[in-house]
Design an enzyme around this catalytic site. Structure first.
Site, PDB file in Angstrom:
ATOM      1  CB  SER A 196       0.110  18.883   1.335  1.00  0.00           C
ATOM      2  OG  SER A 196      -0.069  18.679  -0.056  1.00  0.00           O
ATOM      3  CG  HIS A 238       4.492  18.311   1.781  1.00  0.00           C
ATOM      4  ND1 HIS A 238       5.543  17.508   2.184  1.00  0.00           N
ATOM      5  CD2 HIS A 238       3.762  17.559   0.924  1.00  0.00           C
ATOM      6  CE1 HIS A 238       5.444  16.324   1.600  1.00  0.00           C
ATOM      7  NE2 HIS A 238       4.371  16.332   0.825  1.00  0.00           N
ATOM      8  CG  ASP A 298       2.454  16.739  -2.287  1.00  0.00           C
ATOM      9  OD1 ASP A 298       3.235  15.878  -1.845  1.00  0.00           O
ATOM     10  OD2 ASP A 298       1.563  17.277  -1.603  1.00  0.00           O
ATOM     11  CG  MET A 311       2.239  14.281  -7.784  1.00  0.00           C
ATOM     12  SD  MET A 311       0.516  13.853  -7.474  1.00  0.00           S
ATOM     13  CE  MET A 311       0.407  14.199  -5.700  1.00  0.00           C
ATOM     14  CG  HIS A 347       6.438  13.950  -1.396  1.00  0.00           C
ATOM     15  ND1 HIS A 347       5.173  13.570  -0.985  1.00  0.00           N
ATOM     16  CD2 HIS A 347       7.064  12.798  -1.752  1.00  0.00           C
ATOM     17  CE1 HIS A 347       5.038  12.266  -1.103  1.00  0.00           C
ATOM     18  NE2 HIS A 347       6.171  11.770  -1.572  1.00  0.00           N
ATOM     19  CG  MET A 349       5.094  11.476  -4.899  1.00  0.00           C
ATOM     20  SD  MET A 349       3.489  12.096  -4.345  1.00  0.00           S
ATOM     21  CE  MET A 349       3.889  13.832  -4.170  1.00  0.00           C
ATOM     22  CG  MET A 392       4.170   7.776   0.782  1.00  0.00           C
ATOM     23  SD  MET A 392       3.901   9.569   0.807  1.00  0.00           S
ATOM     24  CE  MET A 392       2.170   9.707   0.321  1.00  0.00           C
ATOM     25  CG  ASP A 416       2.391  13.191   2.369  1.00  0.00           C
ATOM     26  OD1 ASP A 416       1.225  13.611   2.424  1.00  0.00           O
ATOM     27  OD2 ASP A 416       3.165  13.445   1.422  1.00  0.00           O
TER      28      ASP A 416
HETATM   29  C1  DX5 Z   1      -0.305  12.557  -1.709  1.00  0.00           C
HETATM   30  C2  DX5 Z   1       0.568  13.735  -1.352  1.00  0.00           C
HETATM   31  C3  DX5 Z   1       0.149  14.387  -0.093  1.00  0.00           C
HETATM   32  C4  DX5 Z   1      -1.255  14.935  -0.124  1.00  0.00           C
HETATM   33  C5  DX5 Z   1      -1.796  14.902   1.248  1.00  0.00           C
HETATM   34  O1  DX5 Z   1       0.208  11.930  -2.821  1.00  0.00           O
HETATM   35  O2  DX5 Z   1       1.922  13.337  -1.189  1.00  0.00           O
HETATM   36  O3  DX5 Z   1       1.076  15.342   0.356  1.00  0.00           O
HETATM   37  O4  DX5 Z   1      -1.350  16.228  -0.611  1.00  0.00           O
HETATM   38  O5  DX5 Z   1      -3.125  15.319   1.214  1.00  0.00           O
HETATM   39  P1  DX5 Z   1      -4.131  14.974   2.383  1.00  0.00           P
HETATM   40  O6  DX5 Z   1      -3.587  15.547   3.654  1.00  0.00           O
HETATM   41  O7  DX5 Z   1      -5.382  15.602   1.935  1.00  0.00           O
HETATM   42  O8  DX5 Z   1      -4.216  13.467   2.474  1.00  0.00           O
HETATM   43 ZN    ZN Z   2       3.368  14.726  -0.168  1.00  0.00          ZN
END
Ligand code: DX5
Ligand code: ZN
Length: 229
Positions: A8, A33, A35, A37, A66, A68, A137, A176
């Protein structure tokens, strides 16, 4: 199904984005990956299609986005256009989940559904025929570096049993949050096929390549046990 490691980028050095992506690519990470947000669905704000496109530009690996974000339909075309291979939306973030997944697949991308830790697996049951990936998750989404929620292990096992009952061998189960060399082996035994890891990869003392390698070593020879744990 073989197991993929998906670093990620949330935990990478963003000023060195290209270098960080190349490091995990060269270390053999199969997926990258990203993320996304929006500051509404989750409290944090990260990146959008521009950055997903920049990642696409420096790797041939699977770009795993991903989302969010609330009402993800608004941006699916942009992420598909940016070159995302997999686009995952949260079941909690869209009212018309079936339509959203149709939009993703209609653009020729692989479609995923993500479930927060408190969302029943049944939220994905009606759309199992419309997805390529089910994301469990194992932290509350929003930030990297959080502690793995132990109950997620059993949810991964139940998710694997669920998808095998409907579409054997066709749906990835991704996990994740808090995934590391320590938590990864049990997750693979439970049926996870895509391991997302942020801080365990980019925070590794030996650098991101060593972080990927540590997880790879931890899961060597480990496979799905079959059935639920
Ligand atoms: C959390 C994200 C993850 C995050 C994981 O909201 O979706 O992808 O980056 O990070 P680690 O592996 O540090 O928990
Ligand atoms: Zn993620």
């Amino acid at each position: 199904m073989s197991v993929r490691i998906a670093p990620s980028l949330l935990s990478c050095r963003f000023a060195e984005l290209g270098r960080e992506v190349r490091a995990v690519d060269e270390a053999g990470a199969e997926w990258i990956h990203v993320d996304v947000m929006d500051g509404r669905f989750v409290p944090n704000i990260t990146v959008g299609p521009l950055v997903a496109g920049a990642v696409r530009g420096v790797t041939e690996r699977t770009v795993d986005v991903h989302l969010m974000i609330e009402d993800p339909d608004r941006y699916i075309g942009d992420f598909a256009g940016a070159g995302a291979d997999v686009i995952t939306v949260h079941a909690e973030a869209t009212v018309h989940l079936h339509r959203t997944l149709g939009l993703i697949r209609g653009l020729g991308r692989r479609a995923g559904v993500a479930l927060n830790p408190a969302t029943p697996l049944a939220a994905a049951e009606a759309v199992l025929g419309d997805i390529d990936l089910l994301l469990i998750m194992s932290v509350n989404p929003g930030f990297g570096g959080q502690t793995f929620i132990p109950g997620a292990l059993e949810r991964v096992a139940r998710a694997r049993a669920l998808v095998e009952a409907h579409r054997p061998g066709r749906v990835e189960v991704e996990v994740d949050g808090g995934v590391s060399a320590k938590t990864a082996p049990a997750l693979v035994q439970a049926g996870a096929t895509v391991l997302v890891a942020g801080s365990a990869v980019f925070g590794h003392s030996g650098g991101p390549g060593a972080g990927v390698e540590a997880i790879r070593t931890a899961i060597a020879g480990v496979s799905w046990r079959g059935g639920a744990v």
